[in-house]
Write an enzyme that holds these catalytic residues in place. Structure first.
Site, PDB file in Angstrom:
ATOM      1  N   PHE A   1     -21.358 -12.133 -21.431  1.00  0.00           N
ATOM      2  CA  PHE A   1     -21.021 -13.133 -21.703  1.00  0.00           C
ATOM      3  C   PHE A   1     -21.518 -14.075 -20.794  1.00  0.00           C
ATOM      4  O   PHE A   1     -22.423 -15.593 -21.327  1.00  0.00           O
ATOM      5  CB  PHE A   1     -19.550 -13.010 -21.277  1.00  0.00           C
ATOM      6  CG  PHE A   1     -19.566 -13.829 -19.574  1.00  0.00           C
ATOM      7  CD1 PHE A   1     -19.546 -12.842 -18.877  1.00  0.00           C
ATOM      8  CD2 PHE A   1     -19.322 -14.782 -19.480  1.00  0.00           C
ATOM      9  CE1 PHE A   1     -19.671 -12.735 -17.473  1.00  0.00           C
ATOM     10  CE2 PHE A   1     -19.103 -14.827 -17.409  1.00  0.00           C
ATOM     11  CZ  PHE A   1     -18.858 -14.167 -16.965  1.00  0.00           C
ATOM     12  N   LYS A   2     -22.566 -13.985 -19.942  1.00  0.00           N
ATOM     13  CA  LYS A   2     -23.560 -14.919 -18.724  1.00  0.00           C
ATOM     14  C   LYS A   2     -25.003 -15.301 -19.847  1.00  0.00           C
ATOM     15  O   LYS A   2     -25.368 -16.778 -19.280  1.00  0.00           O
ATOM     16  CB  LYS A   2     -23.947 -14.131 -17.277  1.00  0.00           C
ATOM     17  CG  LYS A   2     -23.371 -13.743 -17.071  1.00  0.00           C
ATOM     18  CD  LYS A   2     -23.382 -13.473 -15.461  1.00  0.00           C
ATOM     19  CE  LYS A   2     -22.593 -12.659 -14.497  1.00  0.00           C
ATOM     20  NZ  LYS A   2     -21.509 -11.296 -14.376  1.00  0.00           N
TER      21      LYS A   2
END
Ligand SMILES: *Cc1c(COP(=O)(O)O)cnc(C)c1O
Length: 443
Positions: A108-109
């Site tokens: 998700f980063k």
């Protein structure tokens, strides 16, 4: 919007300055002067009028940027950032998973890193001075930042990682790019890497030669766009009666803190569950009222092997005004062992044919634990947990019985082919002086 240090709310600076500085001079975090409240009508329109996702995200983030970046440019940054899907899938009953791993580095980063890269590119065009990003990584941050900033003109990225602390796939994601991405292998631990980065930010000689900023989730340009996930989930789930509950697998608590911001802005969320592995400082804090980080334990959900979450002060001091009852009303928190995690991955696969990664599994467990506590069986509550990484990223930590079931995503296939050419990586001891000499010697 203006920003101030958590330790001092007399000095205000702009979005641009706060992004370029990363961390405050006094060592604490930047927070916005206030939390903008969204129109009730807008919240309703997200579902009933089917607003497009770029418009939604623009409305959410715009007040935090103000006039620092023109609207048309913010719109472009949002479009570049959200160029992959964020599917919401039903696992069973009223339990949903929000998949945040469809970006280029499968975690998700990517969203925060790409958004921040967009902002810095704009600021570079304005100031015309080279910007250097210094980042320590225990795995996922490095890859996301390297991908996000790759070939961005005027920006270079120096990534410090512990020589035996990251997986081979994560290493490839950091070291195979070249160009403006400079990986540094540190003969030491993640903490050593983090310490070198921290010291660099207060070193006068380095500050004289470099415009240095961080790309960890403490940087507001990486932290704030994570609010998008919660608005997108709310839109995708469509018409529903009950408020939502989110369970977020948490390490540094940046993602969940952004979620809590979206609730403060008006998104109808009941509360949050912070799910952790046995590095359980926050579950213990909520239970016993004592904040006591212990030494870090290694687990199979290693992106969350953190005992002193660097974003937690934003939740405790800023969102809850250091009021324990407020904290308890907004946040539940549970911890889970590796054994529980592995058991759950196998069980969810066998029963529902869904493959959780070790982090997502902890998110799922958080929901189960909460429902058990209130003696409910998923009846009327809509619960969503976040899948923060693709299981292929943590293949070595997955149950043996499942490894053959995990399909390699097509984006990764292309990448692995490219990554076959191993680049030579600079290796360095873990003392600050060697790093400093190297850094000052290269300009
Ligand atoms: C970084 C990371 C987390 C933890 O997120 P925080 O915002 O630091 O709480 C969870 N899962 C994965 C896969 C990660 O890479």
């Amino acid at each position: 919007m203006l920003y101030h240090s958590l330790k001092n709310d007399n000095n205000f600076i702009s979005f641009e300055k706060a992004v370029l500085k990363g961390l405050c001079q006094d060592g604490s975090l930047y927070v916005p002067k206030y939390i903008p409240i969204l129109d009730n009508k807008f919240i309703k329109d997200i579902i009933t009028k089917e607003l497009d996702i770029y418009k939604i995200c623009m409305t959410v983030i715009k007040p935090y940027i103000g006039e620092c970046i023109p609207d048309s440019y913010i719109d472009q940054i949002i479009r570049d950032t959200l160029s992959f899907p964020f599917p919401l899938k039903k696992i069973h009953d009223n339990v949903y998973v929000l998949e945040l791993f469809h970006g280029p580095t499968l975690a998700f980063k990517d969203v925060g890193a790409r958004f921040m890269a967009g902002c810095l590119s704009f600021f570079y065009k304005k100031i015309r001075k080279k910007i250097t990003i210094l980042v320590a990584t225990s795995g996922d941050t490095g890859g996301a930042v390297a991908q996000g900033f790759y070939k961005k003109s005027g920006i270079e990225v120096i990534i410090l990682y512990p020589y035996n602390g990251i997986s081979s796939l994560q290493k490839k994601q950091i070291t195979s790019l070249g160009e403006n991405i400079f990986p540094l292998e540190i003969i030491g631990s993640f903490d050593d890497c983090q310490n070198i980065v921290k010291k660099s930010f207060t070193d006068r000689e380095i500050q004289k030669k470099y415009i240095l900023t961080s790309a960890n989730s403490i940087n507001i340009a990486r932290w704030l766009p994570q609010m998008f996930y919660y608005f997108l989930a709310y839109k995708t789930i469509g018409k529903h009666d009950e408020k939502l509950i989110f369970s977020v697998p948490s390490g540094n608590f940046g993602n969940i803190c952004a979620g809590m911001m979206s609730k403060e802005m008006g998104l109808p969320i009941k509360f949050f569950i912070a799910s952790t592995n046995i590095n359980d400082t926050i579950p213990r804090f909520l239970k016993y009222g004592e904040y006591k980080p212990l030494t870090v334990n290694r687990t199979i959900s290693n992106a969350m092997d953190i005992s002193n979450p660097n974003n937690f002060p934003r939740i405790w001091n800023f969102l809850c005004k250091e009021n324990f009852y407020q904290l308890k009303s907004k946040l539940f928190s549970y911890r889970f062992t590796d054994k529980e995690t592995l058991y759950t991955i196998e069980k969810v696969w066998n029963k529902h044919k869904y493959i959780l990664d070790p982090h997502g599994a902890i998110g799922y467990l958080g929901i189960k634990r909460y429902l058990k506590e209130i003696n409910s069986k998923f009846s009327s509550l809509k619960t969503i947990f976040l899948e923060t990484a693709h299981p292929i990223k943590f293949l070595d930590n997955m149950p043996l019985s499942l490894r053959d079931e995990i399909k390699v995503p097509s984006t990764l296939k292309v990448f692995l082919k490219k990554g076959e050419i191993e680049k030579k990586v600079l290796s360095m001891s873990n003392d600050f002086t060697s790093f400093k000499n190297w850094l000052l010697g290269r300009v």
